[in-house]
Motif scaffolding. Structure first.
Motif, PDB file in Angstrom:
ATOM      1  N   ASP A  89      -1.794   8.722 -20.403  1.00  0.00           N
ATOM      2  CA  ASP A  89      -1.254   9.628 -19.376  1.00  0.00           C
ATOM      3  C   ASP A  89      -1.705  11.051 -19.669  1.00  0.00           C
ATOM      4  O   ASP A  89      -2.160  11.765 -18.769  1.00  0.00           O
ATOM      5  CB  ASP A  89       0.280   9.575 -19.334  1.00  0.00           C
ATOM      6  CG  ASP A  89       0.834  10.752 -18.537  1.00  0.00           C
ATOM      7  OD1 ASP A  89       0.369  10.952 -17.395  1.00  0.00           O
ATOM      8  OD2 ASP A  89       1.689  11.486 -19.043  1.00  0.00           O
ATOM      9  N   GLN A  90      -1.593  11.450 -20.921  1.00  0.00           N
ATOM     10  CA  GLN A  90      -1.975  12.827 -21.263  1.00  0.00           C
ATOM     11  C   GLN A  90      -3.475  13.040 -21.150  1.00  0.00           C
ATOM     12  O   GLN A  90      -3.930  14.092 -20.701  1.00  0.00           O
ATOM     13  CB  GLN A  90      -1.479  13.169 -22.679  1.00  0.00           C
ATOM     14  CG  GLN A  90       0.032  13.330 -22.752  1.00  0.00           C
ATOM     15  CD  GLN A  90       0.559  14.463 -21.875  1.00  0.00           C
ATOM     16  OE1 GLN A  90      -0.115  15.454 -21.650  1.00  0.00           O
ATOM     17  NE2 GLN A  90       1.774  14.323 -21.377  1.00  0.00           N
ATOM     18  N   HIS A  94      -3.505  14.924 -17.606  1.00  0.00           N
ATOM     19  CA  HIS A  94      -3.323  16.321 -18.021  1.00  0.00           C
ATOM     20  C   HIS A  94      -4.613  16.917 -18.565  1.00  0.00           C
ATOM     21  O   HIS A  94      -5.152  17.860 -18.006  1.00  0.00           O
ATOM     22  CB  HIS A  94      -2.168  16.419 -19.025  1.00  0.00           C
ATOM     23  CG  HIS A  94      -0.866  15.972 -18.424  1.00  0.00           C
ATOM     24  ND1 HIS A  94      -0.511  14.651 -18.323  1.00  0.00           N
ATOM     25  CD2 HIS A  94       0.131  16.673 -17.840  1.00  0.00           C
ATOM     26  CE1 HIS A  94       0.665  14.559 -17.705  1.00  0.00           C
ATOM     27  NE2 HIS A  94       1.074  15.773 -17.405  1.00  0.00           N
ATOM     28  N   MET A 101      -7.074  21.093 -11.101  1.00  0.00           N
ATOM     29  CA  MET A 101      -5.900  21.284 -10.228  1.00  0.00           C
ATOM     30  C   MET A 101      -5.456  22.743 -10.175  1.00  0.00           C
ATOM     31  O   MET A 101      -4.796  23.155  -9.228  1.00  0.00           O
ATOM     32  CB  MET A 101      -4.717  20.428 -10.710  1.00  0.00           C
ATOM     33  CG  MET A 101      -4.936  18.945 -10.573  1.00  0.00           C
ATOM     34  SD  MET A 101      -3.384  18.009 -10.542  1.00  0.00           S
ATOM     35  CE  MET A 101      -2.563  18.592 -12.006  1.00  0.00           C
TER      36      MET A 101
ATOM     37  N   HIS B  98       1.391  21.296  -7.563  1.00  0.00           N
ATOM     38  CA  HIS B  98       0.582  21.828  -8.666  1.00  0.00           C
ATOM     39  C   HIS B  98       0.284  23.312  -8.485  1.00  0.00           C
ATOM     40  O   HIS B  98      -0.829  23.716  -8.162  1.00  0.00           O
ATOM     41  CB  HIS B  98      -0.717  21.023  -8.794  1.00  0.00           C
ATOM     42  CG  HIS B  98      -0.473  19.566  -8.974  1.00  0.00           C
ATOM     43  ND1 HIS B  98       0.208  19.058 -10.059  1.00  0.00           N
ATOM     44  CD2 HIS B  98      -0.782  18.496  -8.211  1.00  0.00           C
ATOM     45  CE1 HIS B  98       0.298  17.746  -9.952  1.00  0.00           C
ATOM     46  NE2 HIS B  98      -0.286  17.384  -8.826  1.00  0.00           N
ATOM     47  N   GLY B 109       4.574  22.849 -12.026  1.00  0.00           N
ATOM     48  CA  GLY B 109       3.746  22.103 -11.114  1.00  0.00           C
ATOM     49  C   GLY B 109       3.157  20.845 -11.724  1.00  0.00           C
ATOM     50  O   GLY B 109       1.969  20.636 -11.557  1.00  0.00           O
ATOM     51  N   ASP B 110       3.929  19.965 -12.405  1.00  0.00           N
ATOM     52  CA  ASP B 110       3.379  18.727 -12.942  1.00  0.00           C
ATOM     53  C   ASP B 110       4.046  17.566 -12.208  1.00  0.00           C
ATOM     54  O   ASP B 110       5.247  17.595 -11.955  1.00  0.00           O
ATOM     55  CB  ASP B 110       3.676  18.622 -14.437  1.00  0.00           C
ATOM     56  CG  ASP B 110       2.771  17.605 -15.109  1.00  0.00           C
ATOM     57  OD1 ASP B 110       1.822  18.026 -15.796  1.00  0.00           O
ATOM     58  OD2 ASP B 110       3.016  16.390 -14.948  1.00  0.00           O
ATOM     59  N   ILE B 112       3.744  14.155 -13.062  1.00  0.00           N
ATOM     60  CA  ILE B 112       4.030  12.948 -13.832  1.00  0.00           C
ATOM     61  C   ILE B 112       5.401  13.201 -14.464  1.00  0.00           C
ATOM     62  O   ILE B 112       5.538  14.078 -15.325  1.00  0.00           O
ATOM     63  CB  ILE B 112       2.975  12.716 -14.938  1.00  0.00           C
ATOM     64  CG1 ILE B 112       1.555  12.678 -14.352  1.00  0.00           C
ATOM     65  CG2 ILE B 112       3.301  11.442 -15.712  1.00  0.00           C
ATOM     66  CD1 ILE B 112       1.271  11.564 -13.370  1.00  0.00           C
ATOM     67  N   HIS B 116       4.909  16.777 -18.492  1.00  0.00           N
ATOM     68  CA  HIS B 116       4.642  18.163 -18.899  1.00  0.00           C
ATOM     69  C   HIS B 116       5.485  18.587 -20.101  1.00  0.00           C
ATOM     70  O   HIS B 116       5.237  19.637 -20.674  1.00  0.00           O
ATOM     71  CB  HIS B 116       4.921  19.105 -17.728  1.00  0.00           C
ATOM     72  CG  HIS B 116       6.357  19.075 -17.273  1.00  0.00           C
ATOM     73  ND1 HIS B 116       7.032  17.909 -16.992  1.00  0.00           N
ATOM     74  CD2 HIS B 116       7.253  20.067 -17.088  1.00  0.00           C
ATOM     75  CE1 HIS B 116       8.280  18.195 -16.639  1.00  0.00           C
ATOM     76  NE2 HIS B 116       8.432  19.497 -16.691  1.00  0.00           N
TER      77      HIS B 116
END
Lengths: 325, 323
Positions: A89-90, A94, A101, B98, B109-110, B112, B116
């Motif tokens: 996930d990270q 991210h 983004m 976001h 703004g995350d 998932i 964050h």
């Protein structure tokens, strides 16, 4: 110098230059690293820069992302690739996406290092390869070090870059010997021609480069040909230019990889060749890859699940005779 | 809280509500698409927490329009982002969920849930490393407290004594699932108690939120390590525009709205600070005007250029492949 020592040297030299560089991961500090890559750095740079984390991979990468946002340049170590799945996930949501983004407002100068691949009888949860998944994620640079000199230069580049990098190592390469030429810089995104030849181009990366090189004498003897061996080095982006030049010369492409064949990384290279340089080929490309099975514990079965120098030689000779090349 | 701060918080609360209603309207008209999570009902919590946490970094969730504006990102840049325009704070690449602006120390703004929180932990590590103890505030909902990322973060933040303020906005619903159906208790601060001091506050009371966040930041500034604040709150709308809010009864919604944070803050201004209806009416008119201007700005702003698809993938080199 050993492969692990070259990685250690890259870490040491960059950490010495920039105090924003920190290393985090399981047993990277006091213990010196599971594969001794960070040995000696804890004593030199202290616990604030060699951060021993709990066994929490999601947090290792997630914290590294936050450290990069906060102005540090983290180098995270995941003990083995299978554990990186807990951090996907990270890595995917991210590390790979925040720069895009945020329209470039956030930059993530960070590296995630991990060893992968079949070592010796570590069974299915400690033996896999994940470049095929990682290279399918836009926003990540993916390097694979097969060579001592490349390991040193490429890791330094990744640490000093402002982009997020995945740096893939192989568990059986840590004690590989080689020379490091600190004087001559390299382009880490450029493929390496390991051996020149004129009749067949064999493309590989990571530990399979050594296995291909071990197979080459047998292939050349059996077929009376000469093989060109290319180490991709950078898996994303791919140095298609070097591949194109070589295949235009040899007219034949063999792709060798350790990961499972279905959906494996080499499919991208062969697909590219079919789309872009089809008419330069004199034979259908050959893919040699791991079997579509979990990696078994038993040594005989384990070796049967991945390419070996013998199986590589045998498959290339059979393919060559079948296609009259 | 002095009169100036109270007036500012009230203004941003009513501007926030007007902004959210405008976003809802333009979503229905098709100007805004994707997922849109409205913060109506939670304005007091969003504004007061951000205003109280004046210095330091903030990591938030997908329900963050009002927080982003309270941090100083202009309503025009936020609305333009919702419209997907190049003038948006994320140049139309992020959307409602976001919003990022490091110049205001606001990092999204995350989208998932809980994803964050480990990022905020890492940022808090960086701040401590830099000897900056203003710290980091990470905002998340009750739903996030059931995931692994949350528990890993409590553990690491406490073990490393990081300057991190965990702010849980407990509105009791993870989309349509009531918290007590998936967790053993109403108050999620119980989960933090073994690791750090855990405070509770009425999230519908902006004055109380302001005070507790000020106190919490003072605690982390002393270098004691992390602290947890749970604010009990209530969202008036569905989870997002795709949620018809069928799982809450009319009676439950009425009880919710009886605690309205805007009405409550208005009473603070009139009763404690002696503001009259005219002065309050002027604030309301100004807020509406600012929102109208943001909508007009977003509507006329340009679409991103086609090349924007390929920019910001990397810092160096730009594009995905070297070919």
């Amino acid at each position: 110098m050993l492969y692990r020592e070259a990685l250690n040297k890259a870490l040491d030299e960059t950490m010495d230059l920039d105090e924003n560089i920190v290393v985090l991961g399981e047993d990277v500090g006091l213990y010196g690293g599971s594969y001794r890559v960070t040995e000696g750095l804890y004593a030199k740079y202290g616990e604030k820069r060699l951060i021993d984390t709990p066994i929490a991979e999601l947090s290792i990468v997630g914290n590294a992302v936050g450290m990069a946002i906060g102005g540090l340049r983290p180098v995270a170590e995941i003990m083995t690739a299978n554990f990186a799945l807990l951090a996907f996930d990270q890595i995917v949501n991210h590390m790979a996406k925040l720069h895009y983004m945020s329209a470039g407002k956030i930059t993530l100068p960070m590296v995630v290092r991990f060893p992968q691949g079949v070592s010796k009888q570590l069974a299915a949860q400690h033996s896999e390869s994940y470049e095929q998944m990682l290279c399918a994620v836009p926003g990540l640079r993916v390097l694979a070090a097969s060579d001592v000199n490349y390991a040193y230069h490429a890791l330094k580049h990744a640490i000093m870059s402002d982009d997020p990098f995945l740096f893939i190592e192989h568990e059986l390469l840590y004690n590989k010997k080689g020379e490091v030429d600190t004087e001559t810089p390299i382009d880490p995104f450029k493929a390496r021609i390991v051996k020149e030849g004129k009749d067949v181009t064999i493309v590989s990366y990571l530990k399979m480069v050594d296995d291909v090189m071990a197979a080459v004498p047998k292939i050349e003897e059996a077929l009376g040909c000469s093989c060109e061996v290319i180490d991709l080095c950078s898996l994303n982006p791919v140095d298609y230019e070097t591949l194109k030049k070589s295949i235009e010369k040899t007219s034949r492409l063999v792709m060798v990889e350790e990961d499972h064949k279905t959906g494996g990384y080499g499919a991208q290279i062969v697909s590219w060749a079919a789309e872009e340089i089809f008419y330069a080929l004199d034979a259908p490309p050959l893919r040699i890859a791991g079997k579509d099975t979990p990696i078994p514990y038993n040594r005989t079965l384990e070796l049967a699940s991945i390419p070996t120098p013998d199986s590589i030689a045998e498959e290339i000779v059979t393919w060559s005779r079948k296609n009259n090349v | 809280m002095d009169k100036l701060a109270a007036e500012e918080i009230y203004y941003e609360m009513i501007r926030g509500r007007a902004f959210e209603y405008a976003a809802k309207e333009h979503y229905m008209q098709g100007d805004i698409s994707g997922f849109l999570h409205l913060d109506i009902g939670q304005e007091g919590l969003s504004v007061a927490a951000i205003k109280a946490f004046e210095k330091g970094d903030v990591f938030s969730t997908y329900r963050e329009h009002i927080m982003a504006m309270a941090r100083g990102i202009s309503p025009k840049a936020v609305m333009a982002e919702l419209f997907g325009k190049a003038a948006g704070v994320s140049e139309g690449k992020g959307g409602s969920m976001h919003l990022f602006d490091p110049s205001h120390f606001f990092y999204g703004g995350d989208a998932i849930v809980g994803g964050h929180i480990p990022n905020a932990v890492g940022c808090a590590y960086a701040r401590k490393y830099q000897n900056n103890f203003d710290g980091v505030m990470v905002v998340f909902g009750d739903g996030a407290t059931n995931g692994g990322a949350f528990f890993e973060s409590l553990n690491i933040a406490a073990a490393q004594k990081l300057p991190l303020l965990f702010l849980c906005e407990n509105n009791r619903y993870a989309i349509g699932t009531e918290i007590t159906r998936v967790a053993p208790f109403e108050k999620q601060s119980h989960k933090a108690e073994p690791y750090m001091p855990a405070l509770e506050v009425d999230g519908m009371d902006a004055v109380a939120v302001y005070k507790v966040i000020k106190d919490a930041q003072a605690y982390i500034q002393k270098g004691h390590g992390p602290i947890f604040v749970e604010a009990m709150t209530c969202r008036y709308e569905g989870h997002s525009m795709s949620d018809a809010n069928r799982y809450r009864s009319a009676q439950e919604m009425a009880l919710c709205k009886a605690r309205d944070p805007i009405e409550r803050m208005k009473r603070v201004l009139t009763e404690r600070f002696g503001m009259d209806e005219d002065a309050i009416g002027a604030l309301e008119a100004k807020a509406q005007q600012e929102v109208d201007e943001a909508v007009a700005f977003a509507a006329q702003a340009s679409e991103p250029a086609p090349e924007a698809l390929y920019t910001h993938i990397f810092v160096e080199g730009g594009s995905h492949a070297l070919s």
